[in-house]
Design a protein around this motif. Structure first.
Motif, PDB file in Angstrom:
ATOM      1  N   PRO A  43      81.160 -37.787  32.400  1.00 20.86           N
ATOM      2  CA  PRO A  43      81.916 -38.162  31.198  1.00 20.86           C
ATOM      3  C   PRO A  43      82.736 -39.444  31.357  1.00 20.86           C
ATOM      4  CG  PRO A  43      82.880 -36.213  32.245  1.00 20.86           C
ATOM      5  CD  PRO A  43      81.600 -36.495  32.960  1.00 20.86           C
ATOM      6  N   ARG A  44      82.951 -39.857  32.612  1.00 20.00           N
ATOM      7  CA  ARG A  44      83.746 -41.071  32.838  1.00 20.00           C
ATOM      8  C   ARG A  44      82.885 -42.341  32.798  1.00 20.00           C
ATOM      9  NH1 ARG A  44      85.454 -37.581  36.553  1.00 20.00           N
ATOM     10  NH2 ARG A  44      84.500 -38.679  38.289  1.00 20.00           N
ATOM     11  N   LEU A  45      81.576 -42.184  32.650  1.00 24.79           N
ATOM     12  CA  LEU A  45      80.692 -43.349  32.651  1.00 24.79           C
ATOM     13  C   LEU A  45      79.940 -43.467  31.327  1.00 24.79           C
ATOM     14  CD1 LEU A  45      78.964 -43.195  36.166  1.00 24.79           C
ATOM     15  CD2 LEU A  45      80.602 -44.903  35.391  1.00 24.79           C
ATOM     16  N   THR A  46      79.635 -44.698  30.938  1.00 30.28           N
ATOM     17  CA  THR A  46      78.784 -44.917  29.765  1.00 30.28           C
ATOM     18  C   THR A  46      77.408 -45.375  30.263  1.00 30.28           C
ATOM     19  OG1 THR A  46      79.343 -47.268  29.613  1.00 30.28           O
ATOM     20  CG2 THR A  46      80.767 -45.703  28.402  1.00 30.28           C
ATOM     21  N   LEU A  47      76.435 -45.320  29.372  1.00 30.89           N
ATOM     22  CA  LEU A  47      75.098 -45.807  29.728  1.00 30.89           C
ATOM     23  C   LEU A  47      75.155 -47.297  30.078  1.00 30.89           C
ATOM     24  CD1 LEU A  47      72.056 -45.418  30.035  1.00 30.89           C
ATOM     25  CD2 LEU A  47      71.830 -45.646  27.557  1.00 30.89           C
ATOM     26  N   GLN A  48      75.979 -48.034  29.347  1.00 28.99           N
ATOM     27  CA  GLN A  48      76.109 -49.472  29.638  1.00 28.99           C
ATOM     28  C   GLN A  48      76.626 -49.706  31.058  1.00 28.99           C
ATOM     29  OE1 GLN A  48      77.178 -47.971  26.828  1.00 28.99           O
ATOM     30  NE2 GLN A  48      77.305 -49.385  25.089  1.00 28.99           N
ATOM     31  N   GLN A  49      77.624 -48.903  31.470  1.00 29.14           N
ATOM     32  CA  GLN A  49      78.179 -49.078  32.827  1.00 29.14           C
ATOM     33  C   GLN A  49      77.137 -48.759  33.897  1.00 29.14           C
ATOM     34  OE1 GLN A  49      81.545 -46.466  32.042  1.00 29.14           O
ATOM     35  NE2 GLN A  49      82.979 -48.127  32.453  1.00 29.14           N
ATOM     36  N   ILE A  50      76.371 -47.708  33.647  1.00 29.92           N
ATOM     37  CA  ILE A  50      75.334 -47.330  34.617  1.00 29.92           C
ATOM     38  C   ILE A  50      74.266 -48.415  34.697  1.00 29.92           C
ATOM     39  CG2 ILE A  50      73.454 -45.681  35.080  1.00 29.92           C
ATOM     40  CD1 ILE A  50      75.348 -43.495  33.941  1.00 29.92           C
ATOM     41  N   LEU A  51      73.833 -48.911  33.525  1.00 25.26           N
ATOM     42  CA  LEU A  51      72.815 -49.964  33.532  1.00 25.26           C
ATOM     43  C   LEU A  51      73.345 -51.224  34.208  1.00 25.26           C
ATOM     44  CD1 LEU A  51      70.042 -51.090  32.827  1.00 25.26           C
ATOM     45  CD2 LEU A  51      70.933 -51.705  30.567  1.00 25.26           C
ATOM     46  N   GLN A  52      74.598 -51.555  33.957  1.00 24.28           N
ATOM     47  CA  GLN A  52      75.197 -52.742  34.582  1.00 24.28           C
ATOM     48  C   GLN A  52      75.132 -52.638  36.106  1.00 24.28           C
ATOM     49  OE1 GLN A  52      76.212 -55.562  32.845  1.00 24.28           O
ATOM     50  NE2 GLN A  52      76.207 -56.356  34.927  1.00 24.28           N
ATOM     51  N   GLN A  53      75.493 -51.468  36.622  1.00 20.44           N
ATOM     52  CA  GLN A  53      75.427 -51.249  38.081  1.00 20.44           C
ATOM     53  C   GLN A  53      73.991 -51.337  38.581  1.00 20.44           C
ATOM     54  OE1 GLN A  53      77.438 -47.734  39.636  1.00 20.44           O
ATOM     55  NE2 GLN A  53      78.925 -47.807  37.986  1.00 20.44           N
ATOM     56  N   ALA A  54      73.068 -50.744  37.817  1.00 21.20           N
ATOM     57  CA  ALA A  54      71.656 -50.738  38.226  1.00 21.20           C
ATOM     58  C   ALA A  54      71.081 -52.156  38.231  1.00 21.20           C
ATOM     59  CB  ALA A  54      70.853 -49.832  37.309  1.00 21.20           C
ATOM     60  N   LEU A  55      71.450 -52.953  37.217  1.00 20.60           N
ATOM     61  CA  LEU A  55      70.988 -54.344  37.152  1.00 20.60           C
ATOM     62  C   LEU A  55      71.549 -55.145  38.329  1.00 20.60           C
ATOM     63  CD1 LEU A  55      71.430 -54.919  33.313  1.00 20.60           C
ATOM     64  CD2 LEU A  55      69.236 -55.027  34.539  1.00 20.60           C
ATOM     65  N   ALA A  56      72.827 -54.942  38.610  1.00 23.04           N
ATOM     66  CA  ALA A  56      73.454 -55.644  39.734  1.00 23.04           C
ATOM     67  C   ALA A  56      72.813 -55.238  41.060  1.00 23.04           C
ATOM     68  CB  ALA A  56      74.954 -55.357  39.760  1.00 23.04           C
ATOM     69  N   ALA A  57      72.352 -53.986  41.127  1.00 19.69           N
ATOM     70  CA  ALA A  57      71.738 -53.478  42.367  1.00 19.69           C
ATOM     71  C   ALA A  57      70.303 -53.957  42.546  1.00 19.69           C
ATOM     72  CB  ALA A  57      71.773 -51.953  42.367  1.00 19.69           C
TER      73      ALA A  57
END
Length: 216
Positions: A24-38
């Motif tokens: 609940p503390r994360l949004t899809l945008q935040q997860i995608l941002q991390q995945a793109l950076a990774a």
């Protein structure tokens, strides 16, 4: 004209929609941002299942995610929705066997985006070989999966290897892939792995994506 398809785009392929975000503390945008950076190599927006977005909210989310992918030069792929793919100027569209007929999708999108197709039997792969305009095959589910309610029975790595042997197109493995079992996939000669929860629910997205990139 979207990004051209290249085989290496299938190495670390992330699929997700808002229904796959369990923290609940994360949004899809935040997860995608991390995945793109990774370093993910492709992203497919698949907004399906209980609690998923519809209508304008879905389009707005798709446009935001599209923008994020574009800024990292990562292809943005839409799951089974020609209108949404066109609205977002997607790079690709992915179609399942139970979705709109793939030949119809290929006709509708023309040369503006690449097309991927899910196959889980040798007959489906043979039919795909005869279909001009396809770029890749998503095959599986390799392992039992919890992310898709309508998933077919798992085919295992041996079943996957048989599909790859028949396919004239690059194959990305889908279904139930984890950091523990991803190592088994290269022996099936697949080009890469497509994952939902392995990244969406990862505690360390950098480590997860690095593992995918070193495996393929």
């Amino acid at each position: 004209m979207g990004m051209a398809f290249r085989e290496r785009l299938l190495r670390a392929y992330f699929i997700a929609g808002t229904q796959d975000v369990k923290n609940p503390r994360l949004t899809l945008q935040q997860i995608l941002q991390q995945a793109l950076a990774a370093g993910i190599t492709a992203f497919q927006y698949r907004e399906k299942g209980p609690g998923s977005l519809t209508g304008k909210a879905r389009v707005k989310m798709a446009l935001q995610l599209r923008e994020m992918c574009a800024s990292h030069a990562v292809p943005f792929i839409v799951d089974d929705d020609v209108d949404l793919a066109k609205t977002t100027d997607a790079d690709g569209i992915h179609v399942g066997q139970k979705d709109e007929r793939v030949t119809q999708v290929i006709d509708e999108v023309g040369d503006s985006m690449f097309v991927g197709l899910s196959c889980d039997t040798e007959d489906q792969v043979r039919a795909a070989n005869q279909t001009s305009g396809l770029s890749y095959i998503g095959s599986g589910p390799v392992y039992p999966t919890g992310s898709k309610a309508d998933a077919d029975p798992a085919i295992g790595v041996d079943g996957l290897a048989k599909l790859v042997a028949v396919s004239q197109l690059p194959v990305v493995a889908i279904g139930g892939i984890t950091e523990e079992n991803v190592d088994e996939l290269p022996k099936a000669k697949v080009t890469g792995a497509a994952v939902i929860s392995m990244i969406a629910q990862s505690r360390d997205i950098n480590r997860t994506v690095a593992k995918m990139l070193t495996t393929f």
